[in-house]
Design a protein around this motif. Sequence first.
Motif, PDB file in Angstrom:
ATOM      1  N   SER A 296       0.816  -1.214   0.000  1.00 50.88           N
ATOM      2  CA  SER A 296       0.000   0.000   0.000  1.00 50.88           C
ATOM      3  C   SER A 296       0.851   1.266   0.000  1.00 50.88           C
TER       4      SER A 296
ATOM      5  N   SER B  44       0.250   4.563  -2.262  1.00 51.19           N
ATOM      6  CA  SER B  44       0.225   5.898  -1.644  1.00 51.19           C
ATOM      7  C   SER B  44       1.231   6.826  -2.301  1.00 51.19           C
TER       8      SER B  44
ATOM      9  N   SER C 176      -7.199   1.774   8.738  1.00 53.97           N
ATOM     10  CA  SER C 176      -7.281   0.550   7.942  1.00 53.97           C
ATOM     11  C   SER C 176      -6.433  -0.563   8.547  1.00 53.97           C
TER      12      SER C 176
ATOM     13  N   ALA D  37      -5.584  -1.809   0.867  1.00 49.65           N
ATOM     14  CA  ALA D  37      -4.460  -2.751   0.783  1.00 49.65           C
ATOM     15  C   ALA D  37      -3.767  -2.912   2.130  1.00 49.65           C
ATOM     16  N   THR D  38      -3.750  -1.858   2.919  1.00 51.88           N
ATOM     17  CA  THR D  38      -3.164  -1.961   4.261  1.00 51.88           C
ATOM     18  C   THR D  38      -3.964  -2.939   5.114  1.00 51.88           C
TER      19      THR D  38
ATOM     20  N   HIS E 138      -4.418   5.147   6.491  1.00 52.70           N
ATOM     21  CA  HIS E 138      -3.647   3.909   6.675  1.00 52.70           C
ATOM     22  C   HIS E 138      -3.789   3.382   8.104  1.00 52.70           C
TER      23      HIS E 138
ATOM     24  N   THR F 181      -3.175  -6.420   3.945  1.00 55.67           N
ATOM     25  CA  THR F 181      -1.822  -6.820   4.345  1.00 55.67           C
ATOM     26  C   THR F 181      -1.801  -7.327   5.781  1.00 55.67           C
TER      27      THR F 181
ATOM     28  N   PRO G 134      -5.397   3.460  -0.836  1.00 55.18           N
ATOM     29  CA  PRO G 134      -4.436   2.408  -0.490  1.00 55.18           C
ATOM     30  C   PRO G 134      -4.652   1.802   0.902  1.00 55.18           C
TER      31      PRO G 134
END
Length: 161
Positions: free
Chosen positions: A40, A44, A69, A110-111, A66, A114, A107
Amino acid sequence: MVNNKELLISAIGVFIAVIATGFFSNVILQSANSPLIIASAGASAILIFGAPHAATSRPLNLIVGHGVSAIVGVSCFYLITNALLATSIAIPLAFVAMHFLKCMHPPGGATAVTAIIGGEAIHQLGYVFVIMPIFFNSLILLVVAIAVGSFRDKNPFEDYL
């Protein structure tokens, strides 16, 4: 639209930011099986350097988007044993949380993912994942973006400094 000078400056900034966040992530995660960089962070970097005036690129959105998340992702990892289900729940929860906190940063999805599928090195971090590497990666990206912005014709972050 950016001119060629700004494009070159931004591309160099992305390189520096990604190298720095990758190094930082690698030092923290210290595992041959862990990602060199949190994916991510790459997304970003494209946003904050390529579309620095976009609402999703604001410093608050980057850092808090972020962070929230990551909290959602780690929580889903702990509470839901099926990775597909945990991921399928984490992404919309992160989306809703960012919406209500007014810190939308795409993004962040995606964090959250992850935190769930990132592997043992990330799972061992637990909620520390929110601080290290997520918060520090976001901070590194932001600091480099602000520095690079000072070399652009118009610093996109000057309203936030």
